[in-house]
Design a protein around this motif. Structure first.
Motif, PDB file in Angstrom:
ATOM      1  N   TYR B  36       2.709 -11.889   0.434  1.00 39.73           N
ATOM      2  CA  TYR B  36       1.841 -10.922   0.767  1.00 39.73           C
ATOM      3  C   TYR B  36       0.589 -10.884  -0.208  1.00 39.73           C
ATOM      4  CZ  TYR B  36       5.173  -8.266   3.429  1.00 39.73           C
ATOM      5  OH  TYR B  36       6.337  -7.812   4.521  1.00 39.73           O
ATOM      6  N   GLN B  38      -2.677  -8.476  -1.185  1.00 40.29           N
ATOM      7  CA  GLN B  38      -3.257  -7.033  -1.423  1.00 40.29           C
ATOM      8  C   GLN B  38      -4.685  -7.238  -1.897  1.00 40.29           C
ATOM      9  OE1 GLN B  38      -1.253  -4.275  -3.970  1.00 40.29           O
ATOM     10  NE2 GLN B  38      -1.756  -2.644  -2.489  1.00 40.29           N
ATOM     11  N   GLN B  42      -6.788  -1.799  -0.169  1.00 39.77           N
ATOM     12  CA  GLN B  42      -6.336  -2.086   0.954  1.00 39.77           C
ATOM     13  C   GLN B  42      -4.906  -2.176   1.036  1.00 39.77           C
ATOM     14  OE1 GLN B  42      -8.383  -4.922   3.481  1.00 39.77           O
ATOM     15  NE2 GLN B  42     -10.401  -4.514   2.116  1.00 39.77           N
ATOM     16  N   SER B  43      -4.165  -2.387   2.355  1.00 41.45           N
ATOM     17  CA  SER B  43      -2.778  -2.334   2.417  1.00 41.45           C
ATOM     18  C   SER B  43      -2.478  -4.010   2.013  1.00 41.45           C
ATOM     19  CB  SER B  43      -2.386  -2.220   3.899  1.00 41.45           C
ATOM     20  OG  SER B  43      -0.930  -2.309   3.873  1.00 41.45           O
ATOM     21  N   LEU B  44      -1.061  -4.192   2.148  1.00 38.08           N
ATOM     22  CA  LEU B  44      -0.609  -5.501   1.755  1.00 38.08           C
ATOM     23  C   LEU B  44      -0.570  -6.240   3.275  1.00 38.08           C
ATOM     24  CD1 LEU B  44       1.060  -3.713  -0.063  1.00 38.08           C
ATOM     25  CD2 LEU B  44       2.747  -5.439  -0.220  1.00 38.08           C
ATOM     26  N   LEU B  46       0.642  -9.648   5.140  1.00 41.13           N
ATOM     27  CA  LEU B  46       1.607 -10.637   5.223  1.00 41.13           C
ATOM     28  C   LEU B  46       0.943 -12.099   5.414  1.00 41.13           C
ATOM     29  CD1 LEU B  46       4.414 -11.690   4.929  1.00 41.13           C
ATOM     30  CD2 LEU B  46       4.601 -11.487   7.807  1.00 41.13           C
ATOM     31  N   PHE B  91      -4.433  -9.907  -5.523  1.00 39.49           N
ATOM     32  CA  PHE B  91      -3.094  -9.558  -5.890  1.00 39.49           C
ATOM     33  C   PHE B  91      -2.213 -10.064  -4.892  1.00 39.49           C
ATOM     34  CE2 PHE B  91      -0.829  -7.547  -9.051  1.00 39.49           C
ATOM     35  CZ  PHE B  91       0.374  -6.762  -8.313  1.00 39.49           C
ATOM     36  N   ILE B  93       1.770 -10.806  -3.892  1.00 41.00           N
ATOM     37  CA  ILE B  93       3.052 -10.231  -3.941  1.00 41.00           C
ATOM     38  C   ILE B  93       4.217 -10.796  -3.103  1.00 41.00           C
ATOM     39  CG2 ILE B  93       4.361  -8.117  -3.862  1.00 41.00           C
ATOM     40  CD1 ILE B  93       1.850  -6.602  -3.652  1.00 41.00           C
ATOM     41  N   PHE B 107      10.664  -6.245  -3.709  1.00 44.64           N
ATOM     42  CA  PHE B 107       9.187  -6.742  -4.103  1.00 44.64           C
ATOM     43  C   PHE B 107       9.209  -7.077  -5.518  1.00 44.64           C
ATOM     44  CE2 PHE B 107       6.625  -5.933  -0.319  1.00 44.64           C
ATOM     45  CZ  PHE B 107       7.458  -5.125   0.394  1.00 44.64           C
ATOM     46  N   GLY B 108       8.500  -8.324  -5.812  1.00 41.74           N
ATOM     47  CA  GLY B 108       8.009  -8.683  -7.217  1.00 41.74           C
ATOM     48  C   GLY B 108       7.105  -7.747  -7.763  1.00 41.74           C
ATOM     49  N   ASN B 109       6.797  -7.914  -8.907  1.00 41.73           N
ATOM     50  CA  ASN B 109       5.708  -7.027  -9.445  1.00 41.73           C
ATOM     51  C   ASN B 109       4.351  -7.480  -9.330  1.00 41.73           C
ATOM     52  OD1 ASN B 109       7.433  -5.495 -10.807  1.00 41.73           O
ATOM     53  ND2 ASN B 109       7.208  -6.296 -12.669  1.00 41.73           N
TER      54      ASN B 109
END
Lengths: 114, 116
Positions: B36, B38, B42-44, B46, B91, B93, B107-109
């Motif tokens: 993902y 980000q 805003q949202s994630l 895909l 970002f 993810i 989820f990863g960090n």
């Protein structure tokens, strides 16, 4: 196209206030529904999920959500918020035929003031 | 519980260089991992679905030649941002599931990429 919408982008509450965050999706088929939380500086964590059965789902930390199929909604609720609930909350939906793919809402930033 | 480890957490690179981000499932096997992106406030979104042993499936609008995904084993997927540009700063993810269907993702960090 399937989509997920969260109407509240920023919410500010005082401690002990009740919380309800809206989540709506556009899709007429079967869905799996999730709420995730992202605390400052941390990764996304699952709060609760709905796959089938009782439409009122209880999650961790006192959160619950109700799936109302007729309204295409999955609102998140908590009767009494705490300062530690300050975080960003994401609604996510898995649509039939999408495998394990999640579609996220835009998120709601919740700030709880003492 | 299932843990997904993502590395590095932050990376700064110069425009034109490539950056590799790793995503590992630490205590489970993940046949499928998801990447993902980000954007701020805003949202994630895909980007792609990474399938172990086969080609990744990219979402519409995501350049597969720019965002190279390799899922060589059941515990590791990598995302390489090739010839990075400032607009790739974001970002990133990854997430994975320890079961094929009807399961929540772990989820990863995340990785904060800054391209200068």
């Amino acid at each position: 196209a399937q989509s997920v919408s969260q109407h509240n982008h920023h919410v500010i509450l005082s401690e002990a206030a009740s919380l309800e965050l809206g989540c709506n999706y556009s899709y007429g088929g079967t869905v799996n529904l999730f709420w995730y939380v992202q605390y400052p500086g941390q990764h996304l964590q699952l709060l609760l999920k709905y796959f089938s059965g009782d439409p009122l789902v209880k999650g961790i930390k006192g959160f619950e959500a109700e799936f109302i199929k007729s309204k295409f909604s999955f609102n998140l609720r908590k009767p009494s918020v705490q300062w530690s609930d300050t975080a960003e909350y994401f609604c996510a939906v898995k649509f039939t035929g999408g495998g394990n793919k999640l579609t996220f809402g835009t998120g709601t930033q919740l700030k709880v003031e003492l | 519980g299932a843990v997904v480890s993502q590395h590095p957490s932050r990376v700064i690179c110069k425009s034109g260089t490539s950056v590799k981000i790793e995503c590992r499932s630490l205590d489970f096997q993940a046949t499928t991992m998801f990447w993902y992106r980000q954007f701020p406030k805003q949202s994630l979104m895909l980007m792609a679905t990474s399938n172990e042993g086969s080609k990744a499936t990219y979402e519409q609008g995501v350049e597969k030649d720019k965002f190279l995904i390799n899922h060589a084993s059941l515990t590791l997927s990598t995302l390489t941002v090739t010839s990075a540009h400032p607009e790739d700063s974001s970002f990133y993810i990854c997430s994975a599931s320890d079961r094929p269907y009807n399961s929540p993702l772990h989820f990863g960090n995340g990785t904060r990429l800054t391209v200068t």
